[in-house]
Design a protein around this motif. Structure first.
Motif, PDB file in Angstrom:
ATOM      1  N   PHE A  47      55.254  17.753  34.025  1.00 40.85           N
ATOM      2  CA  PHE A  47      54.521  19.078  33.779  1.00 40.85           C
ATOM      3  C   PHE A  47      55.434  20.380  33.766  1.00 40.85           C
ATOM      4  CE2 PHE A  47      51.662  22.953  34.122  1.00 40.85           C
ATOM      5  CZ  PHE A  47      51.071  22.690  32.773  1.00 40.85           C
ATOM      6  N   LEU A  48      55.646  21.136  32.439  1.00 41.20           N
ATOM      7  CA  LEU A  48      56.544  22.024  32.381  1.00 41.20           C
ATOM      8  C   LEU A  48      57.994  21.757  32.431  1.00 41.20           C
ATOM      9  CD1 LEU A  48      54.751  25.085  33.865  1.00 41.20           C
ATOM     10  CD2 LEU A  48      54.572  24.068  31.519  1.00 41.20           C
ATOM     11  N   GLN A  49      58.548  20.196  32.076  1.00 40.27           N
ATOM     12  CA  GLN A  49      59.727  19.861  32.361  1.00 40.27           C
ATOM     13  C   GLN A  49      60.208  19.307  31.111  1.00 40.27           C
ATOM     14  OE1 GLN A  49      60.704  17.578  35.621  1.00 40.27           O
ATOM     15  NE2 GLN A  49      60.438  19.247  37.191  1.00 40.27           N
ATOM     16  N   ASN A  50      61.181  20.002  30.311  1.00 40.50           N
ATOM     17  CA  ASN A  50      61.644  19.477  28.789  1.00 40.50           C
ATOM     18  C   ASN A  50      62.807  18.528  29.109  1.00 40.50           C
ATOM     19  OD1 ASN A  50      59.835  21.691  28.093  1.00 40.50           O
ATOM     20  ND2 ASN A  50      61.333  22.869  27.413  1.00 40.50           N
ATOM     21  N   PHE A  51      62.826  17.751  28.147  1.00 42.38           N
ATOM     22  CA  PHE A  51      64.099  16.676  28.082  1.00 42.38           C
ATOM     23  C   PHE A  51      64.332  16.438  26.815  1.00 42.38           C
ATOM     24  CE2 PHE A  51      60.353  14.019  29.172  1.00 42.38           C
ATOM     25  CZ  PHE A  51      60.732  12.920  28.226  1.00 42.38           C
ATOM     26  N   ASP A  52      65.626  15.745  26.526  1.00 43.34           N
ATOM     27  CA  ASP A  52      65.898  15.443  24.897  1.00 43.34           C
ATOM     28  C   ASP A  52      66.946  14.241  25.355  1.00 43.34           C
ATOM     29  OD1 ASP A  52      66.905  14.727  22.743  1.00 43.34           O
ATOM     30  OD2 ASP A  52      67.336  16.987  21.989  1.00 43.34           O
ATOM     31  N   VAL A  53      66.696  13.140  25.343  1.00 50.55           N
ATOM     32  CA  VAL A  53      67.451  12.057  25.631  1.00 50.55           C
ATOM     33  C   VAL A  53      67.352  10.975  24.471  1.00 50.55           C
ATOM     34  CG1 VAL A  53      66.636  12.064  28.172  1.00 50.55           C
ATOM     35  CG2 VAL A  53      65.306  10.551  26.587  1.00 50.55           C
ATOM     36  N   GLN A  54      68.492  10.054  24.819  1.00 50.21           N
ATOM     37  CA  GLN A  54      68.793   8.970  23.643  1.00 50.21           C
ATOM     38  C   GLN A  54      68.774   7.547  24.474  1.00 50.21           C
ATOM     39  OE1 GLN A  54      72.116   9.769  21.613  1.00 50.21           O
ATOM     40  NE2 GLN A  54      70.956  10.943  19.867  1.00 50.21           N
TER      41      GLN A  54
ATOM     42  N   VAL B 201      60.833  16.084  24.575  1.00 47.13           N
ATOM     43  CA  VAL B 201      59.513  16.621  25.069  1.00 47.13           C
ATOM     44  C   VAL B 201      59.793  17.984  25.391  1.00 47.13           C
ATOM     45  CG1 VAL B 201      58.051  16.779  27.024  1.00 47.13           C
ATOM     46  CG2 VAL B 201      58.659  14.624  26.441  1.00 47.13           C
ATOM     47  N   LYS B 202      58.860  19.001  24.805  1.00 48.49           N
ATOM     48  CA  LYS B 202      59.102  20.334  24.760  1.00 48.49           C
ATOM     49  C   LYS B 202      57.560  20.873  25.212  1.00 48.49           C
ATOM     50  CE  LYS B 202      61.621  22.253  21.867  1.00 48.49           C
ATOM     51  NZ  LYS B 202      62.070  22.772  20.718  1.00 48.49           N
ATOM     52  N   PHE B 203      57.500  21.948  26.089  1.00 48.00           N
ATOM     53  CA  PHE B 203      56.356  22.522  26.664  1.00 48.00           C
ATOM     54  C   PHE B 203      56.363  23.973  26.236  1.00 48.00           C
ATOM     55  CE2 PHE B 203      56.289  18.982  29.612  1.00 48.00           C
ATOM     56  CZ  PHE B 203      55.044  18.787  29.479  1.00 48.00           C
ATOM     57  N   LEU B 204      55.490  24.379  25.395  1.00 47.90           N
ATOM     58  CA  LEU B 204      55.466  25.556  24.843  1.00 47.90           C
ATOM     59  C   LEU B 204      53.985  26.521  25.398  1.00 47.90           C
ATOM     60  CD1 LEU B 204      56.559  24.928  21.217  1.00 47.90           C
ATOM     61  CD2 LEU B 204      57.702  25.911  23.016  1.00 47.90           C
ATOM     62  N   SER B 205      54.035  27.528  25.261  1.00 46.53           N
ATOM     63  CA  SER B 205      52.814  28.573  25.653  1.00 46.53           C
ATOM     64  C   SER B 205      51.793  28.189  24.475  1.00 46.53           C
ATOM     65  CB  SER B 205      53.049  29.802  25.761  1.00 46.53           C
ATOM     66  OG  SER B 205      51.945  30.772  26.205  1.00 46.53           O
ATOM     67  N   TYR B 206      50.385  28.316  24.768  1.00 52.89           N
ATOM     68  CA  TYR B 206      49.566  28.236  23.815  1.00 52.89           C
ATOM     69  C   TYR B 206      49.511  29.520  22.873  1.00 52.89           C
ATOM     70  CZ  TYR B 206      46.768  31.878  25.858  1.00 52.89           C
ATOM     71  OH  TYR B 206      46.090  33.244  26.387  1.00 52.89           O
ATOM     72  N   ASN B 207      49.713  30.524  23.014  1.00 55.94           N
ATOM     73  CA  ASN B 207      49.681  31.457  21.983  1.00 55.94           C
ATOM     74  C   ASN B 207      51.177  31.758  21.276  1.00 55.94           C
ATOM     75  OD1 ASN B 207      51.309  32.577  24.402  1.00 55.94           O
ATOM     76  ND2 ASN B 207      49.971  34.072  24.871  1.00 55.94           N
ATOM     77  N   SER B 208      52.143  30.979  21.513  1.00 53.87           N
ATOM     78  CA  SER B 208      53.198  31.120  20.982  1.00 53.87           C
ATOM     79  C   SER B 208      53.213  30.667  19.454  1.00 53.87           C
ATOM     80  CB  SER B 208      54.550  30.325  21.712  1.00 53.87           C
ATOM     81  OG  SER B 208      54.189  28.909  21.602  1.00 53.87           O
TER      82      SER B 208
END
Length: 702
Positions: A313-320, A421-428
């Motif tokens: 939760f609340l941890q972004n990543f970009d992998v190949q 995986v990207k976590f964004l705020s609900y009001n963004s």
């Protein structure tokens, strides 16, 4: 059955002769006496070996006397032995290698398995090897043979499986030199299969240390060891009571490995602890309605792709992930998974959008040509992008964008998949997420803004090459705060392309990495307010893409071609929020580096293409928030207390009690310091210092 008494005397005489004869240049055996416990032995015959005959004889002692054998005469009773003489490898002109070997097998010494552990030796004989020239004896070699039937040199090991003891209570290998099951290993004094007579042959040359059986040596700090020696009075308070030898399996419960191939999947405990009904915390695994982890392929620290790695939760990543196309198996889609949102009974169903890949060369390489007729094609996912909308400690929405590619069912090659995986705020409103509040967080993208209407850049970029590494097929990855990085790609250059066009193309590609004009000072700077902490990017040494010099193109060398973009980002600490240090950016500078590049076309210059390498680097430089205090004249001249110039640093004697130590809270360090001081005072009191002082004074008075 032991050797007769006269033979040791004969061996001693031969040994004395073997010491002095090489000094005079005479013919001599080295060594002159050998105790043989195996089926073969060798010795060297050194000296004038020309026209020398070597013979073997069996020594027969009668009435306690050992007769001297005749040189050059082969004994009739040496049928069980063979004698081989070969020139030496080192000095063949004046040295011979003499080998005596037992011809019969040791299996005849016993008839069943029980006899193989007999206490009596199998072969007990005395041999003499003589060297003569013209029937004149010149040197003798005495061989005392005593071979046991259960020796590892002549016994086949049993194929039975060795029983592994429990390492918790005893060492795994109490006798590491015991390498042969059911037989005695030479020089291994801890081998229980060696008889006392056989052990006496090599007792003085046993293997030392751990390999020889000393697997649990006592150390000086053990309380039981120091009781018998003179130790200081405070030793009972600091000695070690537990024998924590590293050779004992106190840290591991031994078991027999099944030998199965290690699976690249992540180990998930059968009894998962699910606390998602009470809300997620940062780093908690996202759970599904079936009380399982919501998994997306990720890359481990070892570089392997883990197919069932849980999403935090609340941890972004970009992998190949790179995988073989023929071994790829499609997993269950995200559309069929129901995710718990963090509230009691709350469920979120991902919204999935599918897109078709336009260029397969970016994802699949090293493909093989297949027949046109075959099974129906199949779809593979080459990219999966997940966007989680969060509200406090719950998940409100999940959007998934999957890019698919259609391939032949039997096609082979290497496929590169991308998972984000990207976590964004609900009001963004858009995906312009913040990188900290207020300061930057390590690993978050550096926020950028372009005042030009032609670009809507939100961050700085680096290349992420794929396939052949060309710049035209490379994708972009964001510059992450606090992480130095280096990337590059290859620019394809045509044969008829002039240098001005090459410089223009190189500058255009390098500028595409920095499309922004401003960089956010803080992680939550407002994109709609340019005065809210936005710094203009300093562009130094802009390259000149003007016309070529007359001689540059004619010589095949392009001068001053931009090849590298260096980005330097200055940052510093800007206070703290709830004890967490906040960091902000002070400035960003870009600089180009040029090279002189010759076109390389091999033996013949045809209408081919060359490759010009481009690179980009990002460096983060931390600036101290406050300038360090200048050193005093005493600190400059008196260097005895300077820790950087001396091996002994007195100011750090009580380093844990100073304000410079940040490993633990200062009150806790002070409490531990007083506790150690209490133990020290207690040790001094228990050592009876007054009694010792009184005795010393009395002895001095007397």
């Amino acid at each position: 059955m032991r050797l007769p008494p006269p033979l040791p005397l004969l061996g001693g005489l031969l040994l004395l002769q073997g010491v002095w004869r090489p000094l005079r240049g005479d013919l001599v055996f080295i060594p002159p006496v050998i105790r043989m416990s195996g089926p073969a032995v060798s010795a060297s015959l050194v000296g004038g070996t020309e026209n020398v005959t070597v013979s073997l004889a069996l020594v027969q002692d009668k009435m306690g006397l050992s007769p001297v054998p005749d040189c050059g005469v082969q004994d009739n009773e040496t049928g069980d032995w063979s004698l081989t003489v070969t020139p030496s490898v080192v000095r063949p002109e004046n040295s011979l290698e003499v080998t005596v070997r037992l011809k019969r097998s040791l299996q005849s010494c016993f008839s069943n398995e029980t006899d193989s552990f007999s206490e009596s030796p199998c072969v007990v004989q005395t041999l003499v090897v003589s060297a003569a020239r013209n029937s004149s004896c010149l040197a003798h070699l005495l061989i005392q043979v005593e071979i046991y039937a259960n020796s590892s040199l002549g016994h086949n090991a049993s194929e039975n499986v060795t029983v592994i003891p429990n390492q918790v209570y005893q060492p795994l290998g109490p006798c590491p030199c015991n390498l042969t099951a059911g037989a005695c290993d030479v020089r291994c004094c801890c081998d229980q299969e060696c008889s006392s007579n056989l052990t006496a042959l090599f007792r003085d040359s046993c293997f030392p240390g751990v390999f020889g059986g000393d697997v649990n040596p006592p150390f000086d700090q053990l309380c039981s060891v120091q009781t018998a020696h003179g130790v200081p009075d405070w030793f009972p308070f600091l000695c070690v009571q537990l024998d924590n030898s590293p050779f004992l399996g106190l840290f591991y419960l031994g078991s027999i490995s099944s030998g199965q191939r290690a699976s690249p999947e992540v180990y998930l405990h059968a009894d998962l602890k699910d606390f998602s009904d009470f809300g997620y915390k940062q780093g908690d695994p996202v759970m599904t309605a079936e009380k399982e982890y919501f998994t997306i392929p990720q890359v481990s620290l070892a570089g392997r792709c883990l197919r069932n790695a849980p999403v935090a939760f609340l941890q972004n990543f970009d992998v190949q992930c790179v995988t073989e196309l023929d071994a790829y198996q499609e997993q269950d889609g995200a559309a069929n998974v129901k995710v718990k949102n963090g509230a009691v009974g709350g469920i979120v169903t991902p919204k999935v959008i599918y897109e078709e890949a336009t260029d397969l060369d970016k994802f699949i390489t090293n493909t093989e040509t297949l027949l046109s007729h075959g099974p129906a094609p199949r779809n593979v996912n080459v990219e999966e992008h997940y966007i989680f909308r969060w509200n406090n400690n719950t998940i409100s929405e999940i959007n998934v964008r999957i890019i698919r590619a259609e391939v032949n069912a039997q096609q082979k090659g290497i496929m590169t998949q991308r998972f984000t995986v990207k976590f964004l705020s609900y009001n963004s409103v858009n995906e312009k997420e913040s990188s900290g509040n207020p300061g930057y967080q390590l690993g978050k993208p550096v926020r950028a803004l372009s005042t030009n209407q032609t670009s809507n850049a939100t961050t700085l970029h680096l290349w992420q090459s794929a396939g052949r590494g060309l710049c035209t097929s490379a994708t972009f990855k964001p510059v992450l705060f606090g992480e130095n990085a280096l990337s590059g790609c290859l620019l394809e250059v045509a044969m008829n392309e002039n240098c001005a066009q090459l410089r223009e193309n190189a500058v255009e590609l390098l500028d595409s990495l920095i499309p922004a004009t401003h960089v956010a000072m803080r992680g939550n700077s407002d994109y709609n307010d340019l005065s809210d902490g936005w710094l203009e990017i300093i562009r130094a040494d802009a390259p000149d893409t003007g016309a070529d010099s007359p001689n540059s193109s004619a010589n095949g060398v392009c001068l001053d071609v931009p090849a590298q973009l260096s980005v330097r980002i200055l940052f510093s600490d800007a206070g703290a929020v709830e004890g967490i240090t906040q960091q902000e950016i002070l400035g960003v500078e870009t600089r180009f580096s040029s090279v002189n590049w010759p076109f390389q076309c091999g033996l013949t210059c045809e209408d081919g293409a060359g490759f010009f390498p481009l690179s980009a680097s990002v460096q983060f430089i931390k600036i101290p928030a406050q300038l360090p205090r200048p050193r005093t004249r005493f600190q400059i001249n008196f260097t005895e207390y300077d820790c950087n110039r001396n091996e002994v640093c007195w100011p750090q004697l009580l380093y844990p009690l100073t304000q410079d130590y940040q490993g633990e809270p200062y009150p806790q360090c002070v409490a531990k310091g007083f506790l150690l001081l209490t133990f020290f005072v207690l040790a001094v009191v228990l050592s009876n210092p007054c009694t010792r002082t009184r005795k010393a004074r009395n002895s001095a008075t007397i």
